[in-house]
Motif scaffolding. Sequence first.
Motif, short mmCIF file in Angstrom:
data_model
loop_
_atom_site.label_atom_id
_atom_site.label_comp_id
_atom_site.label_asym_id
_atom_site.label_seq_id
_atom_site.Cartn_x
_atom_site.Cartn_y
_atom_site.Cartn_z
N PHE A 139 -97.72 -23.56 32.51
CA PHE A 139 -98.07 -23.86 33.89
C PHE A 139 -97.84 -25.34 34.19
CE2 PHE A 139 -100.83 -20.03 33.48
CZ PHE A 139 -100.28 -19.31 34.52
N ASP A 140 -97.29 -25.61 35.35
CA ASP A 140 -97.15 -26.98 35.82
C ASP A 140 -98.50 -27.43 36.37
OD1 ASP A 140 -95.54 -29.37 36.88
OD2 ASP A 140 -96.41 -28.55 38.73
N ARG A 141 -99.07 -28.47 35.77
CA ARG A 141 -100.42 -28.88 36.14
C ARG A 141 -100.53 -29.29 37.61
NH1 ARG A 141 -101.29 -26.34 32.27
NH2 ARG A 141 -102.44 -26.94 30.40
N ARG A 142 -99.51 -29.99 38.10
CA ARG A 142 -99.57 -30.39 39.51
C ARG A 142 -99.46 -29.16 40.42
NH1 ARG A 142 -95.03 -34.97 39.62
NH2 ARG A 142 -94.10 -33.39 38.24
N GLY A 143 -98.64 -28.20 40.00
CA GLY A 143 -98.54 -26.98 40.79
C GLY A 143 -99.85 -26.21 40.81
N VAL A 144 -100.53 -26.15 39.66
CA VAL A 144 -101.83 -25.48 39.59
C VAL A 144 -102.82 -26.15 40.54
CG1 VAL A 144 -103.83 -25.01 38.13
CG2 VAL A 144 -101.53 -24.58 37.25
N ARG A 145 -102.84 -27.49 40.54
CA ARG A 145 -103.78 -28.20 41.43
C ARG A 145 -103.45 -27.94 42.90
NH1 ARG A 145 -107.31 -31.84 39.19
NH2 ARG A 145 -107.01 -32.28 36.97
N ARG A 146 -102.18 -27.79 43.23
CA ARG A 146 -101.84 -27.47 44.62
C ARG A 146 -102.37 -26.09 45.01
NH1 ARG A 146 -96.90 -30.06 43.22
NH2 ARG A 146 -95.86 -28.04 42.85
#
Length: 480
Positions: A139-146
């Motif tokens: 998982f892309d951490r920045r994508g998860v936060r979005r």
Amino acid sequence: MTPPDEHSPTDSTLTAPPECPAHAYGPGGIARLYGPAAEDDPMGLYEQLRDRHGAVAPVLLHGDLPAWLVLGYRENLDVTRTPSRFSRDSRTWRDMREGKLPPDHPLAPISTWQPICAFADGQVHERWRDAINHSLGRFDRRGVRRHITRFADQLVDAFCLKGSAELVHEFAEHLPMLVMTQLLGMPEEYGPRLVKAARDMIKGTETAVASNEYVQEALRKLVARKRADPGPDFTSWLLEHPSELTDDEVQQHLRLVLIAAFETTANLIANTLRMLLTDPRCRANLAGGHMTLPDAVEQVLWDEPPFTTILGRWATQDTELAGQKIKAGDALVLGLAAANVDTAIRPDPTAPVHGNRSHLAFSGGAHECPGQDIGRAIADTGIEALLNRLPDIQLAVPEDELRWVSSLMSRHLVELPVKFTSQQPLPAAPDEPKAVTGTAQDADLPSTTDTPAAIPAPPVRAAGTRNSWWSSLTRWLRRR
């Protein structure tokens, strides 16, 4: 555990304290970890047991099954780091082998052996755990936060016009399940019923077995769908991992991740929000720049870990722990909350703990929670979004009216009523799905022919709809 009748009749540990109700103690004066007395004040019970027995105390589980509660910090680490003495394989449990935990026993859903890493040691554990770690790492951490921010905004949109909300049921419980169902590749409609089923399972209630069956059926259908039509999600990545997990192994690991992530993160969000709304010292530290929101989350993980205890470990041999003689086949319960306030490693449990992640909120050793960083992200990102939207939020009732409910493994707020200035919902992109927050009865099991839910890109908000979180938080603190 040594049976009570083998103790000396004059052993003072066999007499229940006079101030405690009789039903709080079972045969031989051993404390029960279940029932109203234990659930009303679990931390008080832990400290009472620590005073009487030291770092390891004899206790009784549901049905008066004997176990050892590990209260000391170092002793908890010893248990979690020595699988040769204390195994995660519940088939080692003497009472399990003797048939004392039938399928309808309240602890059966969380203690019956399953083909998952949480019940394995050694190479078998490494195989399963590697699949989980590798898949979570994709998982892309920045994508998860979005995605977390998107779901948090949707939840806030549902109540922001009212000027009031109840943040446990309207926010803290729904956000983790919305995020996790998205990451697992499930339709968002699964969320409401899964929230209720997951909470019921953790409580170990009389309906825990039925709730477990609902979760299992939902995940069984998900695995079948993803086997036929994979996507960019955790379920598909587990299925295609080189470890070659079977469909049943994937299903059981999805259940493990979903339930653990839901309970821990929902409690963490609620407890952190309560601290922000009621603790002047915390607000002052945040306003003065001495603490960040992630620091506040970490403080809560020390003081109010989402899991107060974890069942369990099972002794593989006769051994000794903190002076207690543990017999092969005995059950041990990790006392995470008690260990975090052990004065041997934390002389002043009331003092702030900044920049220190050595707590046991996520357990320890080889079985330490693999998804803890995602849990932290859901908590601090979700709370950030909430405070950004509602900068003047405050508790709507006196603090002493807040109530908790406890079970063997967790303690959580019943309600967290708040009030704030009414706000308009954010403008949504035309194709943005709305968060589903209805009751459990509103969402039935989707069929295996449902359209797979990919992880869509978060919608772009209209310009000017978001402000700096720090400036919003500072404004909120100044209003307190």
